[in-house]
Scaffold this active site. Structure first.
Site, PDB file in Angstrom:
ATOM      1  N   THR A   1      10.875 -20.025 -14.973  1.00 51.13           N
ATOM      2  CA  THR A   1      11.069 -19.009 -16.003  1.00 51.13           C
ATOM      3  C   THR A   1      10.430 -17.696 -15.575  1.00 51.13           C
ATOM      4  O   THR A   1       9.286 -17.674 -15.100  1.00 51.13           O
ATOM      5  CB  THR A   1      10.449 -19.476 -17.330  1.00 51.13           C
ATOM      6  OG1 THR A   1      11.047 -20.712 -17.704  1.00 51.13           O
ATOM      7  CG2 THR A   1      10.677 -18.445 -18.427  1.00 51.13           C
TER       8      THR A   1
ATOM      9  N   CYS B   1      -9.287  -8.898   0.549  1.00 44.69           N
ATOM     10  CA  CYS B   1      -8.858 -10.183   1.103  1.00 44.69           C
ATOM     11  C   CYS B   1      -9.926 -10.799   2.001  1.00 44.69           C
ATOM     12  O   CYS B   1      -9.953 -12.010   2.198  1.00 44.69           O
ATOM     13  CB  CYS B   1      -7.565 -10.013   1.898  1.00 44.69           C
ATOM     14  SG  CYS B   1      -6.277  -9.120   1.021  1.00 44.69           S
TER      15      CYS B   1
ATOM     16  N   SER C   1       3.577  -5.148  -4.545  1.00 43.16           N
ATOM     17  CA  SER C   1       2.820  -5.723  -5.654  1.00 43.16           C
ATOM     18  C   SER C   1       2.593  -4.681  -6.740  1.00 43.16           C
ATOM     19  O   SER C   1       2.330  -3.514  -6.447  1.00 43.16           O
ATOM     20  CB  SER C   1       1.476  -6.250  -5.153  1.00 43.16           C
ATOM     21  OG  SER C   1       0.743  -6.825  -6.214  1.00 43.16           O
ATOM     22  N   GLY C   2       2.699  -5.122  -8.000  1.00 39.95           N
ATOM     23  CA  GLY C   2       2.605  -4.197  -9.119  1.00 39.95           C
ATOM     24  C   GLY C   2       1.250  -3.563  -9.308  1.00 39.95           C
ATOM     25  O   GLY C   2       1.146  -2.413  -9.736  1.00 39.95           O
ATOM     26  N   HIS C   3       0.174  -4.286  -8.989  1.00 44.46           N
ATOM     27  CA  HIS C   3      -1.155  -3.770  -9.341  1.00 44.46           C
ATOM     28  C   HIS C   3      -1.540  -2.538  -8.516  1.00 44.46           C
ATOM     29  O   HIS C   3      -2.412  -1.771  -8.922  1.00 44.46           O
ATOM     30  CB  HIS C   3      -2.211  -4.860  -9.173  1.00 44.46           C
ATOM     31  CG  HIS C   3      -2.546  -5.203  -7.757  1.00 44.46           C
ATOM     32  ND1 HIS C   3      -1.699  -5.933  -6.952  1.00 44.46           N
ATOM     33  CD2 HIS C   3      -3.639  -4.931  -7.009  1.00 44.46           C
ATOM     34  CE1 HIS C   3      -2.257  -6.082  -5.758  1.00 44.46           C
ATOM     35  NE2 HIS C   3      -3.434  -5.479  -5.766  1.00 44.46           N
TER      36      HIS C   3
ATOM     37  N   GLN D   1       0.814  -1.215   0.000  1.00 46.78           N
ATOM     38  CA  GLN D   1       0.000   0.000   0.000  1.00 46.78           C
ATOM     39  C   GLN D   1       0.849   1.269   0.000  1.00 46.78           C
ATOM     40  O   GLN D   1       0.406   2.316  -0.449  1.00 46.78           O
ATOM     41  CB  GLN D   1      -0.920   0.010   1.223  1.00 46.78           C
ATOM     42  CG  GLN D   1      -1.986  -1.059   1.225  1.00 46.78           C
ATOM     43  CD  GLN D   1      -3.096  -0.790   0.222  1.00 46.78           C
ATOM     44  OE1 GLN D   1      -3.244   0.315  -0.278  1.00 46.78           O
ATOM     45  NE2 GLN D   1      -3.876  -1.811  -0.089  1.00 46.78           N
TER      46      GLN D   1
END
Length: 249
Positions: free
Chosen positions: A92, A178, A51-53, A31
């Protein structure tokens, strides 16, 4: 930064207490990153996740900071295989997502401060107008918090009913994504000592890069009208106010 109230946690003090006792300290900064300064070179943080989002990067990609010295943190691999990422996680790599995360971090570094100022002004405008109504409360610290989040309780309403009332026009939540499957009051608000009727009447508003002044004004009007309707049918409100909606509400 707390995910429901936006309150900024005392990470420096917590990390220092942990360090003095030889305990590794990890923080989930999802956050906070991009919203407030986060400097692992100065803070006593041993591990940090993001986190990217949450910074408009791709979904499904994140990053983990692992301190290399003072102290050196060594992780046990959870996925075995070819020894990728220095043995931490085999498999990968998702190169497009990683590049997207990097670009998102770059943009937030360049624009985060100015965007935070703009969002703080919009949040204060939203809060100020809604708190002109009777018995509307901010959950959390009024200043030591992230700019894009506010958590408000509207006494003598139920958060689920208010969400249903406005969901066709406005996207809000009664807690974090969540815990969206439970109807119980927010565990965050309960831990803060918020009384149950107010915890059950809490709504979280999240602002973002694409939020406009017009949308804030629309939200103010729409939420006010919905709260008035719900209170008019609330036995608790009727009992305490004699069936009368006070002027200005």
């Amino acid at each position: 930064g707390n995910h429901e109230t936006g309150v900024i946690q005392p990470v420096s003090q917590i990390g220092q207490i942990a360090r003095e006792r030889g305990v590794l300290f990890m923080t989930d900064a999802t956050q906070a990153v991009g919203k407030i300064p986060v400097d692992t070179s100065r803070e006593p943080i041993d591990l940090l996740a993001l986190s990217g989002h949450k910074i408009y990067g791709p979904k499904g990609v994140g990053a983990l900071f692992v301190r290399r010295k003072d102290p050196r943190v060594q992780l046990t691999a959870q996925i075995d295989g070819g020894g990728h990422e220095r043995g931490r996680r085999s498999g990968t790599l998702n190169v497009p997502a990683i590049v997207g995360l990097g670009k998102a971090c770059q943009l937030m570094k360049e624009e985060g401060a100015s965007e935070g100022t703009r969002l703080g002004m919009l949040r204060d405008r939203l809060e100020g107008a809604l708190m002109e109504m009777e018995e509307v409360y901010v959950n959390g610290h009024r200043s030591h918090r992230l700019a894009q989040t506010t958590n408000l309780s509207f006494r003598d309403t139920e958060s689920e009913a208010l969400m249903l009332s406005i969901q066709k026009k406005i996207a809000v939540s009664s807690g974090s994504a969540c815990t969206s499957a439970t109807l119980e009051p927010s565990y965050v608000l309960r831990a803060m000592g918020v009384e149950e009727p107010l915890a059950r009447a809490a709504i979280r508003f999240g602002l973002g890069r694409f939020t406009t002044e017009e949308e804030i004004d629309f939200t103010i009007q729409y939420v006010r009208e919905s709260v008035i309707r719900l209170r008019q049918s609330s036995p608790r409100w009727q009992q305490r106010h004699g069936g009368i909606i006070p002027a200005g509400n």
